[in-house]
Write a protein that holds these residues in place. Sequence first.
Motif, PDB file in Angstrom:
ATOM      1  N   GLU A 140      -0.854   5.610   9.716  1.00 34.42           N
ATOM      2  CA  GLU A 140      -0.313   4.405   9.072  1.00 34.42           C
ATOM      3  C   GLU A 140       0.884   3.846   9.857  1.00 34.42           C
ATOM      4  O   GLU A 140       0.956   2.654  10.143  1.00 34.42           O
ATOM      5  N   ASP A 197       1.517   4.683  -2.361  1.00 36.52           N
ATOM      6  CA  ASP A 197       1.453   6.082  -1.903  1.00 36.52           C
ATOM      7  C   ASP A 197       2.541   6.882  -2.616  1.00 36.52           C
ATOM      8  O   ASP A 197       2.321   8.011  -3.056  1.00 36.52           O
ATOM      9  N   HIS A 249       0.840  -1.211   0.000  1.00 36.21           N
ATOM     10  CA  HIS A 249       0.000   0.000   0.000  1.00 36.21           C
ATOM     11  C   HIS A 249       0.875   1.260   0.000  1.00 36.21           C
ATOM     12  O   HIS A 249       0.667   2.168  -0.807  1.00 36.21           O
ATOM     13  N   THR A 250       1.892   1.326   0.882  1.00 33.40           N
ATOM     14  CA  THR A 250       2.706   2.552   0.969  1.00 33.40           C
ATOM     15  C   THR A 250       3.570   2.755  -0.284  1.00 33.40           C
ATOM     16  O   THR A 250       3.862   3.883  -0.652  1.00 33.40           O
ATOM     17  N   HIS A 278      -2.802  10.626   6.000  1.00 31.66           N
ATOM     18  CA  HIS A 278      -2.994   9.309   6.624  1.00 31.66           C
ATOM     19  C   HIS A 278      -1.661   8.645   6.968  1.00 31.66           C
ATOM     20  O   HIS A 278      -1.636   7.507   7.406  1.00 31.66           O
ATOM     21  N   LYS A 279      -0.551   9.366   6.788  1.00 32.92           N
ATOM     22  CA  LYS A 279       0.760   8.750   7.016  1.00 32.92           C
ATOM     23  C   LYS A 279       1.064   8.498   8.490  1.00 32.92           C
ATOM     24  O   LYS A 279       1.654   7.476   8.838  1.00 32.92           O
TER      25      LYS A 279
HETATM   26 ZN    ZN Z   1      -0.822   4.991   2.800  1.00 31.12          ZN
END
Ligand code: ZN
Length: 243
Positions: free
Chosen positions: A148, A119, A115-116, A144-145
């Motif tokens: 996360e 990003d 997912h990251t 949202h970091k």
């Molecule tokens: Zn993320």
Amino acid sequence: MHPIATSIFLGLTAAAANVFGGAIIVQRHWERRYLRYFVALGAGFMLATALVEMVPESLELRGRSAAFLILLGYLVIHFFEHTVTPHFHFGEETHQDEFVHAHNGYSILLGLVIHTFFDGIAIASGFLVSNALGWLIFFAVFLHKIPEGFTVSSVMLVSGRSRRIAWGASVILGGATLAGVLTMALFRHHVGAGLPLSAGVTIYVAASDLVPEVNKEPGARMALLVFVGAGCVFLLDSLFHLS
Ligand SMILES: [Zn+2]
Ligand SMILES: [Zn+2]
């Protein structure tokens, strides 16, 4: 500044937010209640950025086939965050009994690494299209970091890892974000694939990871913040187009 240089600088900033989120959970005495606001604002901001900015831009870049890549991005995250992992949700992990097998922590780390990575792809793809799109996507990612990094470190602690490894997991997420930026910088001619894929990922994170967390909160205040987050996108968008 050159779009790649800007992407790398902002990718580093986003990575630092991951690491900061991890530090919050490792430093037990730090205040963490305000993180809920980031989740709610981030949900609205990400959803609006993805649907109103990234999706139309993707369709323009590569036509109707972008739609398939958006769906693919969405499903890839559904697979790695919620299919191969037995138990995952955003926010502090407190369900100790779900983590009797320590490897569960690592499968969640893998899901979040993928997912990251996207990003990072999202930030660089945005800047490859235009400065305005790049900044909007950066804000969407940044919001949202911290939650996360916070999520991954709490998962590691609950699955019995040391505080150092727990914090290290948030550093890995930061590294994956930067790897995404660098990958897109190398394959910049494939922005027509990077943007729709990361749009699908962003929709997943907003609507299927963050909104469910917002809905767990009692009262309307958190739910209303989602509208504020979405509204900020329109505000920033009009500012960018004025300049
Ligand atoms: Zn993320
Ligand atoms: Zn849980």
